[in-house]
Motif scaffolding. Structure first.
Motif, PDB file in Angstrom:
ATOM      1  N   ALA A   1       0.849  -1.194   0.000  1.00  0.00           N
ATOM      2  CA  ALA A   1       0.000   0.000   0.000  1.00  0.00           C
ATOM      3  C   ALA A   1       0.885   1.244   0.000  1.00  0.00           C
ATOM      4  N   GLY A   2       0.522   2.217  -0.826  1.00  0.00           N
ATOM      5  CA  GLY A   2       1.304   3.439  -0.909  1.00  0.00           C
ATOM      6  C   GLY A   2       2.599   3.300  -1.677  1.00  0.00           C
ATOM      7  N   ALA A   3       2.865   2.126  -2.212  1.00  0.00           N
ATOM      8  CA  ALA A   3       4.031   1.849  -3.060  1.00  0.00           C
ATOM      9  C   ALA A   3       5.365   1.904  -2.319  1.00  0.00           C
ATOM     10  N   TYR A   4       5.357   1.629  -1.007  1.00  0.00           N
ATOM     11  CA  TYR A   4       6.653   1.584  -0.323  1.00  0.00           C
ATOM     12  C   TYR A   4       6.606   0.661   0.882  1.00  0.00           C
ATOM     13  N   GLY A   5       7.793   0.178   1.250  1.00  0.00           N
ATOM     14  CA  GLY A   5       7.986  -0.580   2.475  1.00  0.00           C
ATOM     15  C   GLY A   5       8.954   0.191   3.354  1.00  0.00           C
ATOM     16  N   ILE A   6       8.533   0.527   4.559  1.00  0.00           N
ATOM     17  CA  ILE A   6       9.361   1.338   5.459  1.00  0.00           C
ATOM     18  C   ILE A   6      10.689   0.648   5.775  1.00  0.00           C
ATOM     19  N   GLN A   7      10.689  -0.686   5.751  1.00  0.00           N
ATOM     20  CA  GLN A   7      11.885  -1.456   6.100  1.00  0.00           C
ATOM     21  C   GLN A   7      12.861  -1.573   4.930  1.00  0.00           C
ATOM     22  N   GLU A   8      12.479  -1.046   3.782  1.00  0.00           N
ATOM     23  CA  GLU A   8      13.328  -1.141   2.584  1.00  0.00           C
ATOM     24  C   GLU A   8      14.132   0.146   2.384  1.00  0.00           C
ATOM     25  N   TRP A   9      14.894   0.185   1.312  1.00  0.00           N
ATOM     26  CA  TRP A   9      15.797   1.285   0.999  1.00  0.00           C
ATOM     27  C   TRP A   9      15.116   2.648   1.086  1.00  0.00           C
ATOM     28  N   ILE A  10      13.929   2.767   0.528  1.00  0.00           N
ATOM     29  CA  ILE A  10      13.237   4.061   0.516  1.00  0.00           C
ATOM     30  C   ILE A  10      12.948   4.542   1.935  1.00  0.00           C
ATOM     31  N   GLY A  11      12.658   3.618   2.838  1.00  0.00           N
ATOM     32  CA  GLY A  11      12.436   3.984   4.231  1.00  0.00           C
ATOM     33  C   GLY A  11      13.710   4.461   4.899  1.00  0.00           C
ATOM     34  N   MET A  12      14.813   3.795   4.564  1.00  0.00           N
ATOM     35  CA  MET A  12      16.099   4.156   5.168  1.00  0.00           C
ATOM     36  C   MET A  12      16.576   5.537   4.736  1.00  0.00           C
ATOM     37  N   ILE A  13      16.395   5.851   3.470  1.00  0.00           N
ATOM     38  CA  ILE A  13      16.925   7.132   2.977  1.00  0.00           C
ATOM     39  C   ILE A  13      15.869   8.240   2.949  1.00  0.00           C
ATOM     40  N   GLY A  14      14.594   7.867   2.997  1.00  0.00           N
ATOM     41  CA  GLY A  14      13.566   8.865   2.755  1.00  0.00           C
ATOM     42  C   GLY A  14      12.691   9.259   3.919  1.00  0.00           C
ATOM     43  N   ILE A  15      12.571   8.408   4.924  1.00  0.00           N
ATOM     44  CA  ILE A  15      11.650   8.730   6.017  1.00  0.00           C
ATOM     45  C   ILE A  15      12.402   9.480   7.113  1.00  0.00           C
ATOM     46  N   GLU A  16      11.954  10.714   7.333  1.00  0.00           N
ATOM     47  CA  GLU A  16      12.597  11.567   8.338  1.00  0.00           C
ATOM     48  C   GLU A  16      12.168  11.212   9.753  1.00  0.00           C
ATOM     49  N   ARG A  17      10.888  10.894   9.914  1.00  0.00           N
ATOM     50  CA  ARG A  17      10.412  10.525  11.240  1.00  0.00           C
ATOM     51  C   ARG A  17       9.043   9.855  11.134  1.00  0.00           C
ATOM     52  N   ILE A  18       8.689   9.160  12.218  1.00  0.00           N
ATOM     53  CA  ILE A  18       7.336   8.614  12.324  1.00  0.00           C
ATOM     54  C   ILE A  18       6.795   8.967  13.702  1.00  0.00           C
ATOM     55  N   GLU A  19       5.480   9.003  13.798  1.00  0.00           N
ATOM     56  CA  GLU A  19       4.804   9.192  15.083  1.00  0.00           C
ATOM     57  C   GLU A  19       3.863   8.013  15.245  1.00  0.00           C
TER      58      GLU A  19
ATOM     59  N   PHE B   1       6.026  -0.938  13.656  1.00  0.00           N
ATOM     60  CA  PHE B   1       5.535  -2.245  13.210  1.00  0.00           C
ATOM     61  C   PHE B   1       4.186  -2.128  12.509  1.00  0.00           C
ATOM     62  N   ASN B   2       3.389  -1.138  12.894  1.00  0.00           N
ATOM     63  CA  ASN B   2       2.127  -0.876  12.212  1.00  0.00           C
ATOM     64  C   ASN B   2       2.374  -0.537  10.744  1.00  0.00           C
ATOM     65  N   VAL B   3       3.410   0.243  10.479  1.00  0.00           N
ATOM     66  CA  VAL B   3       3.740   0.631   9.105  1.00  0.00           C
ATOM     67  C   VAL B   3       4.245  -0.579   8.330  1.00  0.00           C
ATOM     68  N   VAL B   4       4.966  -1.468   8.990  1.00  0.00           N
ATOM     69  CA  VAL B   4       5.435  -2.697   8.343  1.00  0.00           C
ATOM     70  C   VAL B   4       4.241  -3.576   7.963  1.00  0.00           C
ATOM     71  N   GLY B   5       3.154  -3.513   8.762  1.00  0.00           N
ATOM     72  CA  GLY B   5       1.957  -4.252   8.369  1.00  0.00           C
ATOM     73  C   GLY B   5       1.175  -4.936   9.464  1.00  0.00           C
ATOM     74  N   LEU B   6       1.641  -4.832  10.729  1.00  0.00           N
ATOM     75  CA  LEU B   6       0.897  -5.473  11.809  1.00  0.00           C
ATOM     76  C   LEU B   6       1.214  -4.751  13.123  1.00  0.00           C
ATOM     77  N   PRO B   7       0.210  -4.125  13.745  1.00  0.00           N
ATOM     78  CA  PRO B   7       0.445  -3.445  15.026  1.00  0.00           C
ATOM     79  C   PRO B   7       0.557  -4.474  16.152  1.00  0.00           C
ATOM     80  N   VAL B   8       1.725  -5.058  16.304  1.00  0.00           N
ATOM     81  CA  VAL B   8       1.903  -6.220  17.167  1.00  0.00           C
ATOM     82  C   VAL B   8       1.603  -5.932  18.633  1.00  0.00           C
TER      83      VAL B   8
END
Length: 192
Positions: free
Chosen positions: A149-167, A171-178
């Motif tokens: 969903a949204g064409a990205y995986g936070i745990q992949e390259w785009i997450g490493m170089i592109g995500i400045e912060r999360i609130e 794990f919810n972004v990865v796909g399961l709010p454990v």
């Protein structure tokens, strides 16, 4: 971790399998093809919860002693729901739209047994830096995020170089709010 009943995960997502296994739970994967259509009047979290519940209901008649977990993750940019991209062009457009601003990732979860049902969601705010066209192209070409969903995986390259912060929950972004799932499984008596 003690299970009071067999646990099923209705997902082919390797990320969800890994997260559930990381909780120390033994489970079996059982997958059915379920259409992911939803009523147009639903808004954001309602969409994620509806889809998770809809997926679970496809298993209701099969359940004996088991508890089944279903989930659906959506990406929301304002009121727009970004599903899985169909192709390169759609993935590129989605990532351009997410570039330089914040958005929300909502995962709806359903835990269903023969006589109990719990539906809940978690929301995480994600903030991308401004992504260059070359970065977007590199990511899509090398990681092919067509199942996300949204064409990205936070745990992949785009997450490493592109995500400045999360609130909220990573794990919810990865796909399961454990963390929330763990609490619900306890509340339902599935684990002790």
């Amino acid at each position: 971790m003690n299970l009071s009943r067999p646990l099923l995960l209705a997902s082919n997502s390797p990320r969800r399998k890994e997260l559930l296994a990381s909780l120390g739970l033994t489970f079996e994967v059982k997958v059915k093809e379920v259409h992911e259509d939803f009523p147009e009047h639903l808004q954001r979290a309602e969409v994620a919860e509806y889809l998770a519940s809809h997926k679970a209901e496809a298993y209701r008649e099969d359940l004996q002693e088991e508890a089944i977990i279903t989930a659906d993750t959506i990406v929301c940019l304002g009121d727009r729901v970004l599903n899985k991209p169909a192709d390169y062009a759609e993935a590129f457009e989605m990532l351009q739209a997410l570039s330089g601003i914040g958005h929300e990732v909502i995962t709806g979860v359903c835990v269903l047994t023969k006589d109990q049902k719990s539906v809940f969601h978690d929301t995480t705010k994600v903030f991308f830096k401004t992504l260059s066209e070359a970065e977007i192209d590199y990511y899509i070409t090398h990681y092919k995020p067509y199942d996300k969903a949204g064409a990205y995986g936070i745990q992949e390259w785009i997450g490493m170089i592109g995500i400045e912060r999360i609130e909220g929950s990573y794990f919810n972004v990865v796909g399961l709010p454990v963390q929330k799932l763990y609490i619900q499984l306890q509340a339902l008596g599935v684990i002790s």
